[in-house]
Each structure stands twice: as C-alpha cells, then as structure tokens.
Motif scaffolding. Structure first.
Motif, mmCIF file in Angstrom:
data_model
loop_
_atom_site.group_PDB
_atom_site.id
_atom_site.type_symbol
_atom_site.label_atom_id
_atom_site.label_comp_id
_atom_site.label_asym_id
_atom_site.label_seq_id
_atom_site.Cartn_x
_atom_site.Cartn_y
_atom_site.Cartn_z
ATOM 1 N N ARG A 221 0.753 -1.291 -0.144
ATOM 2 C CA ARG A 221 -0.090 -0.013 -0.035
ATOM 3 C C ARG A 221 0.962 1.253 0.104
ATOM 4 O O ARG A 221 0.495 2.200 -0.586
ATOM 5 C CB ARG A 221 -1.129 -0.015 1.092
ATOM 6 C CG ARG A 221 -2.092 1.051 1.220
ATOM 7 C CD ARG A 221 -2.931 0.766 2.275
ATOM 8 N NE ARG A 221 -2.751 0.763 3.480
ATOM 9 C CZ ARG A 221 -2.867 2.075 4.266
ATOM 10 N NH1 ARG A 221 -3.375 3.110 3.475
ATOM 11 N NH2 ARG A 221 -2.728 2.595 5.473
ATOM 12 N N ARG B 26 2.469 1.909 -3.403
ATOM 13 C CA ARG B 26 1.637 2.466 -4.432
ATOM 14 C C ARG B 26 1.317 3.870 -4.272
ATOM 15 O O ARG B 26 1.265 4.820 -5.188
ATOM 16 C CB ARG B 26 0.285 1.554 -4.458
ATOM 17 C CG ARG B 26 0.486 0.159 -5.115
ATOM 18 C CD ARG B 26 -1.214 -0.255 -5.363
ATOM 19 N NE ARG B 26 -1.774 -0.554 -4.093
ATOM 20 C CZ ARG B 26 -1.720 -1.422 -3.062
ATOM 21 N NH1 ARG B 26 -1.158 -2.365 -3.359
ATOM 22 N NH2 ARG B 26 -2.620 -1.416 -1.954
ATOM 23 N N PHE B 27 1.127 4.139 -2.960
ATOM 24 C CA PHE B 27 0.747 5.649 -2.479
ATOM 25 C C PHE B 27 2.006 6.446 -2.881
ATOM 26 O O PHE B 27 1.664 7.519 -3.535
ATOM 27 C CB PHE B 27 0.564 5.335 -0.932
ATOM 28 C CG PHE B 27 0.512 6.789 -0.361
ATOM 29 C CD1 PHE B 27 -1.143 7.123 -0.261
ATOM 30 C CD2 PHE B 27 1.107 7.947 0.107
ATOM 31 C CE1 PHE B 27 -1.653 8.378 0.091
ATOM 32 C CE2 PHE B 27 0.753 9.215 0.509
ATOM 33 C CZ PHE B 27 -0.539 9.301 0.531
ATOM 34 N N GLU C 19 4.245 6.001 -4.965
ATOM 35 C CA GLU C 19 4.363 6.290 -6.503
ATOM 36 C C GLU C 19 3.180 6.933 -7.646
ATOM 37 O O GLU C 19 3.321 7.114 -8.750
ATOM 38 C CB GLU C 19 4.580 4.883 -7.164
ATOM 39 C CG GLU C 19 5.892 4.137 -6.807
ATOM 40 C CD GLU C 19 6.088 2.877 -7.095
ATOM 41 O OE1 GLU C 19 5.691 2.603 -8.278
ATOM 42 O OE2 GLU C 19 6.933 2.008 -6.763
ATOM 43 N N GLN C 20 2.106 7.148 -6.687
ATOM 44 C CA GLN C 20 1.072 7.973 -7.362
ATOM 45 C C GLN C 20 1.358 9.170 -8.003
ATOM 46 O O GLN C 20 1.953 9.862 -7.033
ATOM 47 C CB GLN C 20 -0.291 7.993 -6.402
ATOM 48 C CG GLN C 20 -1.294 8.786 -6.881
ATOM 49 C CD GLN C 20 -2.446 8.579 -6.001
ATOM 50 O OE1 GLN C 20 -2.350 8.363 -4.823
ATOM 51 N NE2 GLN C 20 -3.714 8.920 -6.145
ATOM 52 N N ASP C 21 1.114 9.298 -9.390
ATOM 53 C CA ASP C 21 1.245 10.588 -10.106
ATOM 54 C C ASP C 21 2.798 11.062 -9.914
ATOM 55 O O ASP C 21 3.256 12.275 -9.872
ATOM 56 C CB ASP C 21 0.607 11.863 -9.428
ATOM 57 C CG ASP C 21 -0.958 11.501 -9.324
ATOM 58 O OD1 ASP C 21 -1.490 10.949 -10.341
ATOM 59 O OD2 ASP C 21 -1.784 11.905 -8.470
ATOM 60 N N ARG D 98 4.438 12.996 -0.778
ATOM 61 C CA ARG D 98 3.621 11.974 -0.489
ATOM 62 C C ARG D 98 3.972 11.550 1.023
ATOM 63 O O ARG D 98 3.080 11.092 1.642
ATOM 64 C CB ARG D 98 3.817 11.131 -1.646
ATOM 65 C CG ARG D 98 3.417 11.315 -2.999
ATOM 66 C CD ARG D 98 2.015 11.680 -3.131
ATOM 67 N NE ARG D 98 1.181 10.542 -3.164
ATOM 68 C CZ ARG D 98 -0.133 10.425 -2.827
ATOM 69 N NH1 ARG D 98 -0.787 11.485 -2.796
ATOM 70 N NH2 ARG D 98 -0.900 9.209 -2.819
#
Length: 178
Positions: A61, A64-65, A67-69, A84
C-alpha cells in the motif's frame, strides 16, 4: 474485490499502526479484523504471522501511495516522494514507521527482520529510480528514513528540512557532474 486474507491484513495493519505491537492480544486482533478466531488462525496461525501479514500489506500500500502521480526521475520526483511521505505520515502513520516499530518489538525474529529488510530495500530501489542517480540512492533513502523517524516529533517540519537537504544534494551532485 479484496480477498478475505487481504481484508484481514488491512485491518491488522490498521490495528498495529494504532495500537502498536505489544498491547493487542489475539482476541483483540480478532475483533479488529472482524472475523472469527477460526478464520483469523486459518490465514495467520500466530500473532507473528499476523504482524508479518500486516507489514506486507502495509508495504504494498505504501509503495503504491508514494508512486502515485510520480513525475519523471530527478529532483522533482524525489520532492514528490517527500510530499507524499508527509501526507502518508499525517494520514496513516502518526506513530512512525510501522516496519521500524515492528523491528523494535521483534528484534530477534527472522521473519519480521526479513519483511522489514524487503520494505527498506524496495524503498532504496524506489529512491534510485526516482532520483535517477544511482550513486545517491542510499543518501536519498536516509533522508526519507529521517523524515519517517522525526515526523512523530516534529511533523511536517521534518519534510521541510528534508526538501532543503534534497535540493542541496542535487545541486552538489549536478555541480560535480558538470
């Protein structure tokens, strides 16, 4: 749709993040997971298995968080990761890094140590990809870890200081490459 095992892992992650590792017993974790004791033990035969399941879930989780955008590799990507990270700490980790907390609670357990090592190695790899300069990947990782460790005490000021450090690191690296 999440599997029963994934749902339990997510609920265990939240429980350990909020309560730590020492306090909640299996009966409390069963309640937090929202399943019967039989179901909990079917997927996680021991409390230690529950800890490792929660760590694995948290790791996926978290990555993924972060690496978002994500922008293209370079200074902007690393600064994005710090932004982030600040958001993550505020929303999901006000008590600090779950992996470090697990290692402190279970310093001699090989499965916990292995789960934490995997998380940290993959974080180094992410910093290498984001920074675009392999030679500074560990330095970027150390800044990331410093933010995680300091955030529970100083909050977003840790991120502000890290941004200054990252900018100086990139400026120094760019000058030495020129």
């Amino acid at each position: 749709m999440a599997t029963t095992e994934e749902t339990i892992k997510g609920r265990l992650e939240k429980a350990f993040s909020q309560k730590g590792f020492a306090r909640p017993g299996v009966a409390e974790l069963k309640k937090d997971a929202g399943v019967s004791l039989r179901t909990l033990y079917r997927y996680f035969p021991s409390k230690l298995d529950m800890v490792v399941g929660a760590l694995d879930f948290r790791h996926e989780r978290y990555m993924r968080f972060l690496e978002q955008d994500l922008p293209e590799p370079g200074r902007a990507a690393v600064l994005h990761i710090l932004h982030r990270l600040d958001d993550w700490m505020r929303r999901f980790a006000p008590n600090g890094c779950l992996s470090v907390n697990a290692l402190a609670a279970y310093p001699d357990d090989r499965t916990v140590r292995s789960a934490v090592a995997r998380h940290k190695q993959e974080t180094i790899a992410l910093m290498e990809r984001c920074g675009g300069i392999p030679e500074i990947a560990v330095a970027l990782f150390l800044v990331h870890e410093g933010v995680s460790a300091a955030w529970p005490v100083v909050g977003s000021r840790a991120v502000d200081a890290a941004k200054i450090t990252i900018t100086k690191l990139f400026n120094t690296t760019e000058r030495s490459e020129a």
